[in-house]
Write an enzyme that holds these catalytic residues in place. Structure first.
Site, PDB file in Angstrom:
ATOM      1  CB  ILE A   1       6.885  -0.878  11.138  1.00 21.08           C
ATOM      2  CG1 ILE A   1       5.925  -1.025  12.319  1.00 21.08           C
ATOM      3  CG2 ILE A   1       8.078  -1.806  11.314  1.00 21.08           C
ATOM      4  CD1 ILE A   1       5.280  -2.398  12.411  1.00 21.08           C
TER       5      ILE A   1
ATOM      6  N   GLY B   1       3.627   4.610   3.599  1.00 18.72           N
ATOM      7  CA  GLY B   1       2.707   3.519   3.319  1.00 18.72           C
ATOM      8  C   GLY B   1       3.011   2.264   4.110  1.00 18.72           C
ATOM      9  CG  HIS B   2       6.095  -0.654   5.744  1.00 17.52           C
ATOM     10  ND1 HIS B   2       6.839  -0.965   6.856  1.00 17.52           N
ATOM     11  CD2 HIS B   2       5.869  -1.830   5.130  1.00 17.52           C
ATOM     12  CE1 HIS B   2       7.070  -2.260   6.901  1.00 17.52           C
ATOM     13  NE2 HIS B   2       6.495  -2.804   5.863  1.00 17.52           N
ATOM     14  CG  PHE B   3       2.026  -1.198   7.923  1.00 18.82           C
ATOM     15  CD1 PHE B   3       1.656  -1.758   6.704  1.00 18.82           C
ATOM     16  CD2 PHE B   3       3.010  -1.814   8.663  1.00 18.82           C
ATOM     17  CE1 PHE B   3       2.238  -2.936   6.269  1.00 18.82           C
ATOM     18  CE2 PHE B   3       3.603  -2.987   8.217  1.00 18.82           C
ATOM     19  CZ  PHE B   3       3.229  -3.551   7.023  1.00 18.82           C
TER      20      PHE B   3
END
Length: 163
Positions: free
Chosen positions: A64, A57-59
């Site tokens: 990252i 979820g990042h991203f």
């Protein structure tokens, strides 16, 4: 486990982070120890797998590694340093295969900067240089370097290390 009163580089090469830290996957963030200079510093390394949970979820589409994960890597390197220091402080006759120093914990983060993003398939090196100790609190200058791309993060971290 130990052949002398201090840990040498050959012994460091044989130790795994899971031998020295209470962490386990997915929170064990260090793959291997690279170097340990008693009383001075620790150098560890990690390969950032593309399927690591932090990228979910990042991203999405532009993964990252979160900065807080880099800071946790620094704390884990400091924890390994503290455990190696504790092993160096005990007599060989007092060390058994089951010997484990007590756990420590993160206390403080100072002057942390994030310079470059850590991406999937990067190899990072985590260095912690011992600055000073007061009671059981140890202060380190720490950094994460991305192989071939420079500094990802650097700052000062304080840990509580119980020996």
């Amino acid at each position: 486990m130990l052949s002398g009163t201090t840990i040498n580089q050959l012994q460091v090469d044989r130790l795994r982070p899971q031998d020295l830290l209470p962490h386990r996957p997915p929170m064990l963030l260090i793959d291997q120890l690279v170097d340990y200079i008693p009383g001075e510093s620790i150098l560890a390394e990690t390969f950032i797998k593309p399927d690591t949970m932090f990228f979910q979820g990042h991203f999405p589409g532009e993964p990252i590694l979160p900065g807080v994960v880099l800071v946790e890597m620094m704390f884990q390197a400091c924890g390994i340093f503290g455990r190696l220091e504790a092993l160096n402080a005990v007599e060989v006759s007092d060390v058994s295969e089951n010997y484990r120093p007590k756990s420590g914990r993160a206390i403080k983060i100072d002057k942390m900067t994030f310079n470059k993003p850590v991406l999937p398939n990067d190899t990072v090196r985590i260095q912690a240089v011992f600055e000073h100790k007061m009671l059981n609190f140890s202060v380190f200058k720490a950094r994460v370097d991305i192989d071939g791309r420079g500094i990802a993060a650097k700052g000062i971290v304080t840990v509580l290390i119980n020996s």
